[in-house]
Design an enzyme around this catalytic site. Sequence first.
Site, PDB file in Angstrom:
ATOM      1  N   CYS A 256       0.822  -1.090  -0.085  1.00 29.41           N
ATOM      2  CA  CYS A 256      -0.043   0.134  -0.028  1.00 29.41           C
ATOM      3  C   CYS A 256       0.899   1.284   0.218  1.00 29.41           C
ATOM      4  O   CYS A 256       0.300   2.217  -0.188  1.00 29.41           O
ATOM      5  CB  CYS A 256      -0.728   0.085   1.229  1.00 29.41           C
ATOM      6  SG  CYS A 256      -0.227   0.107   2.663  1.00 29.41           S
TER       7      CYS A 256
ATOM      8  N   ARG B  24       4.381   1.370  -1.295  1.00 31.79           N
ATOM      9  CA  ARG B  24       5.890   1.067  -2.027  1.00 31.79           C
ATOM     10  C   ARG B  24       5.503   0.278  -3.133  1.00 31.79           C
ATOM     11  O   ARG B  24       4.538  -0.672  -3.141  1.00 31.79           O
ATOM     12  CB  ARG B  24       6.784   0.548  -1.104  1.00 31.79           C
ATOM     13  CG  ARG B  24       6.810  -1.167  -0.749  1.00 31.79           C
ATOM     14  CD  ARG B  24       7.812  -1.480  -0.144  1.00 31.79           C
ATOM     15  NE  ARG B  24       7.710  -1.006   1.434  1.00 31.79           N
ATOM     16  CZ  ARG B  24       8.838   0.179   1.592  1.00 31.79           C
ATOM     17  NH1 ARG B  24       9.621   0.469   0.926  1.00 31.79           N
ATOM     18  NH2 ARG B  24       8.456   0.831   2.870  1.00 31.79           N
TER      19      ARG B  24
ATOM     20  N   GLN C  17       2.359  -6.439   8.638  1.00 30.75           N
ATOM     21  CA  GLN C  17       1.897  -6.852   7.472  1.00 30.75           C
ATOM     22  C   GLN C  17       2.776  -7.060   6.194  1.00 30.75           C
ATOM     23  O   GLN C  17       2.950  -8.067   5.639  1.00 30.75           O
ATOM     24  CB  GLN C  17       0.777  -5.927   6.511  1.00 30.75           C
ATOM     25  CG  GLN C  17      -0.659  -6.064   7.242  1.00 30.75           C
ATOM     26  CD  GLN C  17      -1.237  -5.106   6.628  1.00 30.75           C
ATOM     27  OE1 GLN C  17      -2.252  -5.497   5.646  1.00 30.75           O
ATOM     28  NE2 GLN C  17      -1.581  -3.835   6.710  1.00 30.75           N
TER      29      GLN C  17
ATOM     30  N   GLN D  78       3.621  -9.931   3.345  1.00 33.49           N
ATOM     31  CA  GLN D  78       3.686  -9.404   1.783  1.00 33.49           C
ATOM     32  C   GLN D  78       4.984  -9.713   1.180  1.00 33.49           C
ATOM     33  O   GLN D  78       5.134 -10.308  -0.001  1.00 33.49           O
ATOM     34  CB  GLN D  78       3.336  -7.831   1.739  1.00 33.49           C
ATOM     35  CG  GLN D  78       2.014  -7.700   2.085  1.00 33.49           C
ATOM     36  CD  GLN D  78       1.828  -6.000   2.469  1.00 33.49           C
ATOM     37  OE1 GLN D  78       2.795  -5.597   2.882  1.00 33.49           O
ATOM     38  NE2 GLN D  78       0.571  -5.723   2.390  1.00 33.49           N
TER      39      GLN D  78
ATOM     40  N   GLY E 298      -8.776  -8.003   6.250  1.00 34.78           N
ATOM     41  CA  GLY E 298      -7.265  -8.708   6.004  1.00 34.78           C
ATOM     42  C   GLY E 298      -6.487  -8.009   6.913  1.00 34.78           C
ATOM     43  O   GLY E 298      -6.962  -7.482   8.303  1.00 34.78           O
TER      44      GLY E 298
ATOM     45  N   MET F 186      -4.580  -4.938   7.643  1.00 35.07           N
ATOM     46  CA  MET F 186      -4.807  -3.748   8.085  1.00 35.07           C
ATOM     47  C   MET F 186      -6.235  -3.661   8.711  1.00 35.07           C
ATOM     48  O   MET F 186      -6.358  -2.899   9.673  1.00 35.07           O
ATOM     49  CB  MET F 186      -4.561  -2.707   6.948  1.00 35.07           C
ATOM     50  CG  MET F 186      -4.824  -1.391   7.420  1.00 35.07           C
ATOM     51  SD  MET F 186      -3.526  -0.999   8.682  1.00 35.07           S
ATOM     52  CE  MET F 186      -2.232  -0.569   7.638  1.00 35.07           C
ATOM     53  N   GLY F 187      -7.340  -4.457   8.003  1.00 27.82           N
ATOM     54  CA  GLY F 187      -8.774  -4.327   8.765  1.00 27.82           C
ATOM     55  C   GLY F 187      -8.556  -4.855  10.066  1.00 27.82           C
ATOM     56  O   GLY F 187      -9.129  -4.233  10.961  1.00 27.82           O
TER      57      GLY F 187
END
Length: 441
Positions: free
Chosen positions: A50, A52, A116, A120, A191, A193-194
């Site tokens: 989100c 980079r 996160q 990722q 997810g 961040m949620g």
Amino acid sequence: MSLLVLGLSHHGAPLELLEAASLDSGARGRLESAIVGSEHVVESVVVSTCNRTEVYAEGLTFHGALTDVSEALAAATGVPLADLQPHLYVHYEDRGIAHAFSVASGLDSMAVGEAQILGQLRDSLSRAQRRGHVGPALNALLQQALRVGKRVHTETAIDDVSRSLVGAGLAAAQEVLGSIHDAEVLVIGAGGMGALAASTASQVGVASVTVINRGATRAERLAERVGGTSRPWGERSEALSDADIIISSTGATGVVVTASDAAAAAQSRDGRPQVYIDLALPHDIDLAVGDLDTATRVGLGELGELLSHAGEVPQVSEARDIVTAEVAAYLTERSAEAVAPTVAALRSRAQDVVDDEMRRLGRRTPDLTDHDRAEVERAVHRIVEKLLHAPTVRVKEMAQSGQGGSYAKALSELFDLDPREVSVVSTPPALPSIDDEEVGS
């Protein structure tokens, strides 16, 4: 060959450019294919999150790899290279290693310490492995980066800092709504961040937390974990009307909340204000939502500005110390590995000379007893070991200080060695061990 990292992030690129350069999993794979199919790059891993989009590449030449990667990135994102270049960062070799470790540790994220990025980065590496885009160099680097990131999160309290992005959003909401203890919060997306948003909102003591997600099961699990409730995806309009604070982070390619959705919610609320916190890239909440009289929209750009004024906290300093030590250790280990083939080749050459001379001695002195032959062989080995001891120790010492390459090259030239010979590197021979006292005597 050498490591090259090229990309853009929230540190130096405007949010609009980050959105335009954001790539889904399929696009990342296609970009990797284009890069490794170029003339100057042999390995590639693309990481797009989100905040980079960056490429890790193992290049044959620096300038050639830089050109190939830059052009491929521009083609994949559809953003002209001239528009990308002013915002791109380039890290080479040691700085690239330090950058990878910092990224994995969450130290380079907008929400410092967010966990996160580990998932990722792991997903990006797995995809590149499956498609054959990554080889020994990048695999070793990113595997170690993941270990360093895990160590940082285990040994420091940096996870507490990672809540800063959501915390900043809730603080902004409080500026609009006053106390948020009576606020009803809607979280769209279940997810990473949620989940962080729902957990943080619950911990600060809001009145209620409702979770909506395309996959109902995931929404139900998250809601249960934070003591909230879940609603079906089809009830978004009703849920918007009930919420004072809406936090969205879905990873969708289009907007999830349109201006008309927000306008309908505002009309049903009789003028009661709402705050929309958009943690997604590309954005989930229509930018025009912020133009409504009773709605305030807070996106990543505004949150990044708020967080940029915060000073460094102790957890971040501790994490940076770990990363610095890990980078130094990795460089030392890599330098030692770089000279290992030369050391193996040198000892292989010495073993060949000893074997040849012992066979020659056997032909010339057939009457020599086994005991005497063993003594002669031991004496020869001792002499060879003493001669090799100093250059072997020296090349390893110089490798630790970053000077091993030139010394190893000199040894190869002087002794006509070929460290690339597979049989030597795979099974490096060892002369019979001799006590340190004997070597130094």
